[in-house]
Design an enzyme around this catalytic site. Structure first.
Site, short mmCIF file in Angstrom:
data_model
loop_
_atom_site.label_atom_id
_atom_site.label_comp_id
_atom_site.label_asym_id
_atom_site.label_seq_id
_atom_site.Cartn_x
_atom_site.Cartn_y
_atom_site.Cartn_z
N TYR A 159 -23.49 4.51 -2.11
CA TYR A 159 -24.67 4.13 -2.77
C TYR A 159 -25.20 3.44 -3.97
CZ TYR A 159 -27.71 6.36 -6.81
OH TYR A 159 -29.08 6.14 -7.94
N GLY B 117 -22.52 6.45 5.20
CA GLY B 117 -21.36 6.31 4.00
C GLY B 117 -22.21 6.35 2.45
N GLY C 19 -21.56 7.30 -0.27
CA GLY C 19 -20.18 7.79 -1.68
C GLY C 19 -20.58 7.15 -2.93
N LYS D 196 1.11 -1.38 0.23
CA LYS D 196 -0.48 0.34 -0.29
C LYS D 196 1.33 1.36 -0.21
CE LYS D 196 -4.55 0.86 0.37
NZ LYS D 196 -5.68 0.17 0.75
N VAL E 4 -19.00 3.52 -3.60
CA VAL E 4 -19.74 2.27 -2.81
C VAL E 4 -21.12 2.51 -2.66
CG1 VAL E 4 -19.11 0.37 -2.30
CG2 VAL E 4 -17.66 1.76 -3.01
P1 NAD Z 1 -16.28 7.89 -0.90
O1 NAD Z 1 -15.37 9.25 -0.50
O2 NAD Z 1 -17.23 8.05 -2.45
O3 NAD Z 1 -17.34 8.46 0.43
C1 NAD Z 1 -17.08 8.33 1.38
C2 NAD Z 1 -18.76 8.72 1.56
O4 NAD Z 1 -18.78 8.60 2.96
C3 NAD Z 1 -18.43 10.58 1.25
O5 NAD Z 1 -19.92 10.18 0.94
C4 NAD Z 1 -18.69 11.15 2.45
O6 NAD Z 1 -19.51 11.64 2.21
C5 NAD Z 1 -18.78 10.15 3.54
N1 NAD Z 1 -18.92 9.97 4.95
C6 NAD Z 1 -17.40 11.05 5.47
N2 NAD Z 1 -16.84 10.63 6.36
C7 NAD Z 1 -18.76 10.39 6.93
C8 NAD Z 1 -19.14 10.25 8.31
N3 NAD Z 1 -18.89 10.68 9.70
N4 NAD Z 1 -20.63 9.98 8.65
C9 NAD Z 1 -20.98 9.36 6.93
N5 NAD Z 1 -20.66 9.72 6.08
C10 NAD Z 1 -19.35 10.12 5.98
O7 NAD Z 1 -15.30 6.52 -1.16
P2 NAD Z 1 -15.58 4.90 -0.99
O8 NAD Z 1 -14.60 5.17 -3.06
O9 NAD Z 1 -17.38 4.47 -1.36
O10 NAD Z 1 -15.04 4.01 -0.45
C11 NAD Z 1 -16.03 4.00 0.75
C12 NAD Z 1 -14.65 3.13 1.73
O11 NAD Z 1 -15.48 2.10 1.36
C13 NAD Z 1 -13.77 3.73 2.07
O12 NAD Z 1 -13.25 3.43 3.25
C14 NAD Z 1 -12.99 3.43 1.13
O13 NAD Z 1 -11.56 3.04 1.78
C15 NAD Z 1 -13.93 1.08 1.19
N6 NAD Z 1 -12.95 0.97 0.19
C16 NAD Z 1 -14.05 1.32 -1.37
C17 NAD Z 1 -13.53 0.87 -2.20
C18 NAD Z 1 -13.59 1.09 -3.76
O14 NAD Z 1 -13.54 0.17 -4.92
N7 NAD Z 1 -14.20 2.40 -4.43
C19 NAD Z 1 -12.87 -0.50 -2.08
C20 NAD Z 1 -12.63 -1.16 -0.85
C21 NAD Z 1 -12.87 -0.22 0.05
#
Ligand code: NAD
Length: 361
Positions: free
Chosen positions: A192, A186, A188, A87, A190
Site C-alpha cells: 500500500y 499485494g 498490505g 532467521k 508495504v
Molecule cells: P502484509 O501481510 O501486510 O501484506 C501482504 C498482502 O498480500 C496482504 O494484503 C495479503 O492480503 C496479500 N496477499 C496474500 N496472498 C496474495 C495473493 N495470492 N495475491 C495477491 N495478494 C495476496 O505483508 P507486508 O509486511 O506488506 O509484506 C509483504 C511482503 O514483503 C512479504 O513477502 C514480506 O515477507 C516482505 N517483506 C516485508 C517487509 C516489511 O518491512 N514489512 C520487509 C521485507 C520483506
C-alpha cells in the site's frame, strides 16, 4: 549407520549452504515449536525476523528457515548491515490466535542465545507480539518508542521505491515513473505504501490483493485499476512489483510475463535460479529481492545500534538506490544475471569481512 541417515540428515542440510548452527525449542505447555537457524556470524552477531506459519510438516519449516537465514546473511552484507544472518520460524496453526504465553516462551528461547540472535517481525508476527517478547529478552527490535524503529514496513516501502528508481534509470533511462504502468501484487503494509510513492510520482497502477477492502482503498485513493490475483502476472505493464508472497516467478512465468522491470518487497521472488536466468535472457531487469527490500533490516540495525532516528533511517532507505545500482553495475561488468550478481557480491563481502572459517579458525 551415519550413511543411512544421509537422506534426511540435518548436518547434510546445514552443509549445503554452510549454515553454522540450528536451534530447536519445544515447549509442551505453550505449544511452542520453534527453530532458529544461524547461517553466518562472519559479519557479527546475527539478526533476522521470526515467521509464524502453519507448515505442513517440520521438513517444510526446516527448509524455510535454512533458506531464509542464508538470505539474511546476503541481505545484511549488501545493505551495509554489519551483522550476521539468521532467521526463525514458529510452527503454529495461523487460524488460531497466538497466545501471550507462546510469545513469552519464544522470547525466552531467543534470550537463551545470549545476543547471538536479535529478532523482530516477519510474516504473522506483529508489533504487539514483539512487545510481549521484549518483557523477557532485550534481543528484540521493531518495537515503538524513543530511539526505537517501530514497524519497519513504511521504511521497507520507501526503500523499495528508491530501489525501483535505480531500476527504472537502468531500464528506461529515467528514474521517474510518470506515465509508467506498474502492476502491484499485494496491498498490505508495504504494498500500500509503495503504491502511495508510485502514485505521487505519476505512475498508473494496476493492483491486486485477496483482500477486497485493500483493493477498494487503492482504487479510491490512487485511481488504481484492479485485477483478479491470478491475472496480475498476465497484465501488460512496464514494472511488476511483487509485494505479497514469494516464489511468484518461475521459468515459465519469466518467459511470458510482459514487463521490463521487476522489483518489490516480497522475499524469494524467484522460484529457482532458472527463473532468474530466463529473465536475464529475455532482457527483463530483475532487482534482487533482498537488495531492494532491505529497508526493514536497515531500520532494525539502527535500532540495535541505538542510533535510530526517523531522519537517519530515511537517509539509509534512500541509499538503497545506490545498493541496487552497485549490483546492477556488478552484473553488467560480469555479464551475469542480476540475482547471481547479488549472491556473488554478498559472498565477496562476507568472505572479505571474515576470511576465517565458520569455526572461527
Ligand atoms: P502484509 O501481510 O501486510 O501484506 C501482504 C498482502 O498480500 C496482504 O494484503 C495479503 O492480503 C496479500 N496477499 C496474500 N496472498 C496474495 C495473493 N495470492 N495475491 C495477491 N495478494 C495476496 O505483508 P507486508 O509486511 O506488506 O509484506 C509483504 C511482503 O514483503 C512479504 O513477502 C514480506 O515477507 C516482505 N517483506 C516485508 C517487509 C516489511 O518491512 N514489512 C520487509 C521485507 C520483506
Amino acid at each position: 549407520m551415519f550413511k543411512n541417515l544421509e537422506k534426511n540428515s540435518i548436518f547434510k542440510k546445514l552443509g549445503e549452504h554452510s549454515h553454522e548452527e540450528i536451534h530447536f525449542r519445544n515447549c509442551e505447555e505453550t505449544g511452542l515449536k520453534a527453530i532458529i537457524a544461524i547461517h553466518s556470524t562472519a559479519l557479527g552477531p546475527t539478526t533476522g525476523g521470526t515467521r509464524v506459519w502453519n507448515y505442513e510438516n517440520e521438513e517444510e519449516a526446516l527448509y524455510d528457515v535454512l533458506r531464509l537465514s542464508r538470505g539474511m546473511s546476503y541481505k545484511n552484507a549488501v545493505s551495509g548491515v554489519l551483522m550476521g544472518g539468521a532467521k526463525a520460524v514458529i510452527i503454529w496453526d495461523t487460524a488460531k490466535p497466538k497466545t501471550r504465553e507462546l510469545m513469552l516462551a519464544y522470547g525466552k528461547f531467543v534470550d537463551s542465545l545470549g545476543g547471538k540472535f536479535t529478532t523482530g517481525e516477519d510474516v504473522n508476527m506483529s508489533v504487539s507480539d514483539v512487545q510481549i517478547m521484549a518483557e523477557v529478552t532485550s534481543h528484540i527490535a521493531g518495537i515503538p518508542g524513543e530511539g526505537r524503529g517501530g514497524d519497519p514496513s513504511p521504511y521497507t516501502a520507501r526503500g523499495v521505491f528508491r530501489g525501483l528508481q535505480a531500476g527504472a534509470m537502468e531500464a528506461f533511462g529515467d528514474k521517474s515513473f510518470k506515465g509508467k504502468t506498474v502492476a502491484v501484487q499485494g496491498l498490505g503494509k508495504v504494498g500500500y505504501d509503495l503504491c502511495k510513492w508510485l502514485h505521487e510520482d505519476g505512475a498508473k497502477l494496476i493492483v491486486t490483493d485477496i483482500n477486497k477492502e485493500a483493493i477498494e482503498r487503492a482504487k479510491k485513493e490512487f485511481g488504481a485499476v484492479a485485477v483478479e490475483p491470478s491475472e496480475i502476472i498476465n497484465v501488460e505493464c512496464d514494472v511488476f512489483a511483487p509485494c505479497a508472497m514469494g516464489a511468484v516467478i518461475s521459468e515459465e512465468i519469466a518467459n511470458k510475463i510482459k514487463c521490463k522491470l521487476i522489483g518489490g518487497s516480497a522475499n524469494n521472488v524467484l522460484v529457482d535460479p532458472a527463473a532468474g536466468e530466463a529473465l536475464h535472457k529475455k532482457g527483463i531487469l530483475y532487482l534482487p529481492d533482498y537488495v531492494i527490500n532491505a529497508g526493514g533490516v536497515i531500520s532494525v540495525y539502527l535500532e540495535i545500534k541505538r542510533e535510530h532516528t526517523h531522519e537517519k533511517a530515511n537517509e539509509k532507505m534512500d541509499g538503497i538506490y545506490d545498493n541496487v545500482k552497485n549490483i546492477l553495475d556488478f552484473a553488467k561488468e560480469k555479464n551475469i544475471a542480476t540475482y547471481r550478481a547479488a549472491d556473488e557480491y554478498a559472498q565477496k563481502i562476507i568472505l572479505e569481512a571474515s576470511p576465517k572459517n565458520s569455526c572461527g579458525l
